[in-house]
Design a protein around this motif. Structure first.
Motif, PDB file in Angstrom:
ATOM      1  N   ILE A 116      43.083  26.243  39.174  1.00  0.00           N
ATOM      2  CA  ILE A 116      44.156  26.402  40.150  1.00  0.00           C
ATOM      3  C   ILE A 116      44.037  27.813  40.720  1.00  0.00           C
ATOM      4  O   ILE A 116      43.913  28.790  39.970  1.00  0.00           O
ATOM      5  N   THR A 117      44.057  27.920  42.047  1.00  0.00           N
ATOM      6  CA  THR A 117      44.043  29.229  42.682  1.00  0.00           C
ATOM      7  C   THR A 117      45.129  29.258  43.753  1.00  0.00           C
ATOM      8  O   THR A 117      45.907  28.309  43.877  1.00  0.00           O
ATOM      9  N   TYR A 118      45.197  30.319  44.533  1.00  0.00           N
ATOM     10  CA  TYR A 118      46.315  30.500  45.446  1.00  0.00           C
ATOM     11  C   TYR A 118      45.909  31.319  46.661  1.00  0.00           C
ATOM     12  O   TYR A 118      44.874  32.012  46.655  1.00  0.00           O
ATOM     13  N   VAL A 119      46.718  31.215  47.696  1.00  0.00           N
ATOM     14  CA  VAL A 119      46.495  32.005  48.912  1.00  0.00           C
ATOM     15  C   VAL A 119      46.815  33.464  48.604  1.00  0.00           C
ATOM     16  O   VAL A 119      47.932  33.779  48.179  1.00  0.00           O
ATOM     17  N   PRO A 120      45.863  34.362  48.801  1.00  0.00           N
ATOM     18  CA  PRO A 120      46.088  35.772  48.443  1.00  0.00           C
ATOM     19  C   PRO A 120      46.795  36.564  49.535  1.00  0.00           C
ATOM     20  O   PRO A 120      46.889  36.134  50.695  1.00  0.00           O
ATOM     21  N   MET A 121      47.288  37.726  49.159  1.00  0.00           N
ATOM     22  CA  MET A 121      47.849  38.702  50.087  1.00  0.00           C
ATOM     23  C   MET A 121      47.001  39.967  50.016  1.00  0.00           C
ATOM     24  O   MET A 121      46.275  40.184  49.039  1.00  0.00           O
ATOM     25  N   THR A 122      47.089  40.817  51.026  1.00  0.00           N
ATOM     26  CA  THR A 122      46.436  42.113  50.928  1.00  0.00           C
ATOM     27  C   THR A 122      47.199  42.958  49.908  1.00  0.00           C
ATOM     28  O   THR A 122      48.387  42.711  49.630  1.00  0.00           O
ATOM     29  N   ASP A 123      46.538  43.957  49.359  1.00  0.00           N
ATOM     30  CA  ASP A 123      47.202  44.838  48.396  1.00  0.00           C
ATOM     31  C   ASP A 123      48.431  45.493  49.024  1.00  0.00           C
ATOM     32  O   ASP A 123      49.474  45.637  48.367  1.00  0.00           O
ATOM     33  N   ARG A 124      48.299  45.862  50.280  1.00  0.00           N
ATOM     34  CA  ARG A 124      49.404  46.522  50.981  1.00  0.00           C
ATOM     35  C   ARG A 124      50.614  45.593  51.103  1.00  0.00           C
ATOM     36  O   ARG A 124      51.744  45.986  50.824  1.00  0.00           O
TER      37      ARG A 124
END
Length: 235
Positions: A116-124
């Motif tokens: 299972i994985t997920y939509v990532p966000m930028t660190d910022r």
């Protein structure tokens, strides 16, 4: 309808969230809230809507094979998702993941995902919000589906808010936005890709594209809710 009520009488339906028996005259538990629109078993796997409300007509060019969600993004569900996503109500991840896990198990009983994985966000962006809501959903799903959760994707650049763009602009906005995480093992894997809300499917498709190019076998997108968004919709 009468047959369904008789079945519910002898085989009560329990809420996946609070485990209480759902009243026979309701589709969802009172803990879900009033004014809730669910997505039944007969749904389009391309756009995620119920078959009678399909917005894609079976015509799509997304990089994922399947898309499912338990709810329509409206009413009480919209309110709870906004609280979860924007106002720090992280405990809502358990509520939504419980319904998402049931949806997945009922829709794909023979599917055995590897990751299972997920939509990532930028660190910022994640630092600004304090958490990635899609990651929280994926972690809760991992516990319920007994499938490992791993960060397979990274977001490589800041993008404009998808909410403010047309369907065509959404697609262009995301080109090159996502990449494969260091050490990600995707070749030959069946992957559940998790997100909170699906609108046009552009974000999910762009993430699935990266996974497919890295050798993933099948992509099952699983969201908490699907927006009833149709103007200039395309995948």
């Amino acid at each position: 309808m009468r047959q369904n009520r008789l079945m519910r009488l002898f085989f009560p339906k329990r809420c996946p969230n609070c485990k209480q028996i759902i009243p026979i005259d309701r589709d969802f538990c009172p803990c879900t809230g009033n004014n809730v629109t669910g997505i039944g078993a007969d749904f389009c796997e391309h756009c995620g809507h119920e078959a009678d409300n399909c917005v894609c007509g079976g015509k799509y060019s997304a990089y994922f094979e399947h898309l499912a969600a338990p709810f329509v993004y409206s009413g009480a569900i919209k309110s709870r998702l906004c609280s979860f996503k924007f106002y720090g109500e992280k405990s809502e991840s358990r509520f939504f993941a419980s319904h998402m896990s049931v949806k997945f198990s009922e829709a794909y009983p023979l599917v055995k995902p590897d990751i299972i994985t997920y939509v990532p966000m930028t660190d910022r962006a994640q630092k600004k919000r304090g958490y990635n809501q899609s990651r929280l959903l994926a972690m809760e799903l991992s516990k319920r589906l007994l499938v490992p959760c791993d960060a397979l994707l990274v977001k490589q650049k800041e993008t404009s808010r998808q909410h403010d763009l047309s369907a065509e602009e959404r697609t262009g906005n995301l080109i090159g936005a996502f990449g494969l995480a260091d050490g990600a093992e995707t070749a030959g894997k069946t992957i559940v890709l998790c997100d909170d809300i699906k609108t046009t499917g552009s974000t999910l498709s762009e993430c699935a594209k990266v996974l497919k190019q890295a050798g993933a076998k099948d992509i099952y997108c699983l969201c908490a809710a699907i927006s009833d968004y149709s103007p200039d919709l395309h995948f």
